[in-house]
Scaffold this active site. Sequence first.
Site, PDB file in Angstrom:
ATOM      1  N   GLU A  71     -16.936 -17.314  -0.559  1.00  0.00           N
ATOM      2  CA  GLU A  71     -18.232 -17.922  -0.911  1.00  0.00           C
ATOM      3  C   GLU A  71     -18.387 -19.149  -0.118  1.00  0.00           C
ATOM      4  O   GLU A  71     -18.072 -20.031  -0.351  1.00  0.00           O
ATOM      5  CB  GLU A  71     -18.137 -18.062  -2.178  1.00  0.00           C
ATOM      6  CG  GLU A  71     -18.416 -16.932  -3.289  1.00  0.00           C
ATOM      7  CD  GLU A  71     -18.832 -15.757  -3.031  1.00  0.00           C
ATOM      8  OE1 GLU A  71     -20.272 -15.423  -2.035  1.00  0.00           O
ATOM      9  OE2 GLU A  71     -18.974 -14.199  -3.519  1.00  0.00           O
ATOM     10  N   CYS A 120     -25.679 -24.440  -1.138  1.00  0.00           N
ATOM     11  CA  CYS A 120     -25.128 -23.292   0.190  1.00  0.00           C
ATOM     12  C   CYS A 120     -26.403 -21.871  -0.194  1.00  0.00           C
ATOM     13  O   CYS A 120     -26.393 -21.861   1.471  1.00  0.00           O
ATOM     14  CB  CYS A 120     -24.032 -22.208  -0.482  1.00  0.00           C
ATOM     15  SG  CYS A 120     -23.796 -21.414  -2.473  1.00  0.00           S
TER      16      CYS A 120
END
Length: 458
Positions: free
Chosen positions: A212, A246
């Site tokens: 991720e 993110c």
Amino acid sequence: MGDLKKVFLDQKEFFKTGKTKNIDFRIDALKKLKKAIKENEEDFLIALNKDLGKSKFEGYATEIGIVYDEINIHIKNLRYWVRKKKVKSSIIYFPSKNYIYKEPYGVALIIGPFNYPFQLVIAPLIGAISAGNCTVIKPSESSLNTALLLEKVINKTFQGNYIKVVAPTEGKEAVTELINTPYDYIFFTGSVGVGKIVMEAASKNLTPLTLELGGKSPCIVDKDSKIELAAKRIVWGKLLNAGQTCVAPDYLMVHKDIKDELLKKLVEEIEKQYGKDIKNNEEYPRIIRERDTEKLKEYFNDGKIYYGGEYDISDRFIHPTILTDVQANSPVMENEIFGPILPVIEFSDIDEAINFVNSRPKPLALYYFSESSSNIEKVLKDTTSGGVTINDTVIHVAQTSLPFGGVGNSGMGDYHGKASFETFSHSRSVVKRGTFIEFNIRFAPFKDKIRLLKKVMK
């Protein structure tokens, strides 16, 4: 460092007992996890505030509350998810029945980041528990208060041969040893650069993994969008955790016809949400480290400061800042910003915006504001990203019914809800043959059998 190897070996031995495969054991572990979080909820909120300046509301909304939703969904659905699935079998191998069994990998390693130090450790842990794995967790030492509390709470709640948090004070050397240990699965959340290192190390042991990562998520605002609402939602998504998200809108692409109006509305919305004295607003988060604050302020040189531009290194404060006249090859447009700085690029038509996005690495998220159904479908058809939210930002991440993950440079694999269970499970293919009859077509000798084979396999 020998302790890390021992933890791994102890968990391998415990996994062999088969206890983690028991469904009641898994559900009980999920309930124990939720109870432990509930009992220490206030302490976690305080720790998040100390590390990142998160208000209790933001800490609960973006970290703890999301985790509760995850746990509840897994407890509710796990017995259904683990059932073997019967699938179609080929007539050639009659009589036979085909099944898919879900089984745990074994011992999983979870490496967490600093920006959401609670949620981005516990959410994958839920998947690991749900799938029946043992787990070693390495939280980020940068969010030290949260990491130390995770170590205390998790290690008190579970036996170390089942779930263990590695001391967060163990630095890069510990991470190096962990990723070079032959874990059965690795789940890493962090930067693209470190993700490449993790993947290279995992490849030496052929360890499957989820990465991720991040990247530069574009936010496109077209001329037919509802400008005031777009501004409200963009500001919210960009300033969550002071931009250290993110999937934060990393750069803004705005149609030239509405650029001036949108920029004015963005400023109004920033001050509506956080006031004019933002530095002294206790609800506005801080950058994780002084050195990151120092790096962020350098981006102010990559464009014209339309709004903001203030900073305080020692206070880890960066004022929400909008940059215009930004060059596409400037550092602020080449690097993931991870801060409350929003560079702005204008476009003339949607094809121009799409081409710009497609000329760059595939982003983790993409946001498009428009009232045109045809243009929305065009953007979805002609671009690629890990996830998309139309007419809002970030919220696709919080939908437990949707898998979350990257594509290309922004990561591989996904999780959340059922996807978390799937990620930490191996899909084992099983064929069960009947024995009451056998057709000899597949056995030698093959003389004169091909005509019959062609009738069946055509």
